[in-house]
Design an enzyme around this catalytic site. Structure first.
Site, mmCIF file in Angstrom:
data_model
loop_
_atom_site.group_PDB
_atom_site.id
_atom_site.type_symbol
_atom_site.label_atom_id
_atom_site.label_comp_id
_atom_site.label_asym_id
_atom_site.label_seq_id
_atom_site.Cartn_x
_atom_site.Cartn_y
_atom_site.Cartn_z
ATOM 1 C CG HIS A 1 9.379 -5.964 1.026
ATOM 2 N ND1 HIS A 1 9.894 -4.786 1.531
ATOM 3 C CD2 HIS A 1 8.279 -5.611 0.313
ATOM 4 C CE1 HIS A 1 9.134 -3.775 1.147
ATOM 5 N NE2 HIS A 1 8.143 -4.247 0.405
ATOM 6 C CG ASP B 1 -0.318 0.052 2.528
ATOM 7 O OD1 ASP B 1 0.893 -0.238 2.623
ATOM 8 O OD2 ASP B 1 -1.003 0.390 3.503
ATOM 9 C CG PHE C 1 9.077 0.114 -3.810
ATOM 10 C CD1 PHE C 1 9.457 -0.251 -2.523
ATOM 11 C CD2 PHE C 1 8.502 -0.846 -4.619
ATOM 12 C CE1 PHE C 1 9.277 -1.548 -2.050
ATOM 13 C CE2 PHE C 1 8.304 -2.146 -4.169
ATOM 14 C CZ PHE C 1 8.694 -2.500 -2.884
ATOM 15 C CE1 TYR D 1 7.709 3.866 1.065
ATOM 16 C CE2 TYR D 1 7.424 5.235 -0.897
ATOM 17 C CZ TYR D 1 8.118 4.242 -0.213
ATOM 18 O OH TYR D 1 9.199 3.631 -0.799
#
Length: 232
Positions: free
Chosen positions: A184, A62, A75, A64
């Site tokens: 991740h 989701d 990202f 930031y």
């Protein structure tokens, strides 16, 4: 808000009951809480990377949830915002893999404009409350986008980092595509196999082998002569 060739596969979603509920829920959230990204940026990933131009897919979770960070690309952060730790680790892997210089910003728009779809599976979040909009319907909508990508008959590279992204593998059964998996890039897991995964060079090797222009992964500095904001 989606006006390019994504409208074809996604338009049917707008007519489904779940999307109607999602629409009213998200509208209410924007009216009563601080929600990121700005409503105008909800579909930025689709706007900047038309379906016909997608070469690479990077899935996030989701947006930031900090002030001023999210702008519709996973990202990525708005210019002038401090580079988040996960993106710092992505830059470090790029430096190790391809020799890219670590830039002075975290804005990944140059990737999106080259055909890198930077898609979060949930498109909104309440300020300072991670995962607060998980399970309200966004996943069904973005799954429709992933299914549309799976059906594309040209080669596409999928970079699936972390378990939530890798759960989408069950929808990816087109043998034309390349699926790359790794932990991740967050500080909690990057050292468990994200560092050294070499996904960026593998991606470009695959694209070149199929006579597709590779991605220039170097994000340019925004400040002239900037020395970059990361370190090894």
């Amino acid at each position: 808000m989606i006006t390019n060739d994504w409208l074809g596969p996604l338009a049917p979603e707008f007519k489904k009951p779940y999307y109607r509920e999602l629409y009213y829920r998200v509208r209410d959230e924007y009216e009563h809480y601080r929600v990121f990204p700005k409503a105008a940026d909800l579909y930025t990933a689709f706007e900047l990377t038309p379906l016909s131009e997608v070469k690479v897919v990077i899935l996030g979770q989701d947006p930031y949830h900090g002030d001023g960070q999210a702008h519709g690309l996973c990202f990525s952060v708005n210019p002038g915002i401090e580079i988040p730790p996960s993106l710092q680790n992505i830059y470090k892997e790029l430096a190790s893999d391809l020799g890219c210089r670590i830039p002075d910003n975290g804005c990944l728009v140059p990737w999106a404009k080259q055909g890198v779809l930077l898609l979060n599976t949930v498109l909104t979040v309440r300020a300072h409350q991670a995962f607060s909009h998980r399970g309200i319907g966004w996943e069904q909508f973005t799954d429709a986008a992933i299914r549309a990508l799976n059906e594309v008959d040209r080669p596409i590279v999928f970079m699936l980092w972390g378990r939530p992204a890798q759960e989408k593998m069950k929808m990816l059964d087109n043998p034309a595509h390349l699926i790359l998996t790794a932990p991740h890039p967050s500080p909690l897991s990057a050292s468990r196999g994200f560092f050294g995964c070499r996904h960026f060079s593998k991606c470009n090797e695959f694209l070149i082998s199929h006579h597709i222009t590779p991605i220039d992964w170097q994000i340019p500095d925004l400040q002239s002569g900037g020395a970059g904001s990361g370190s090894y």
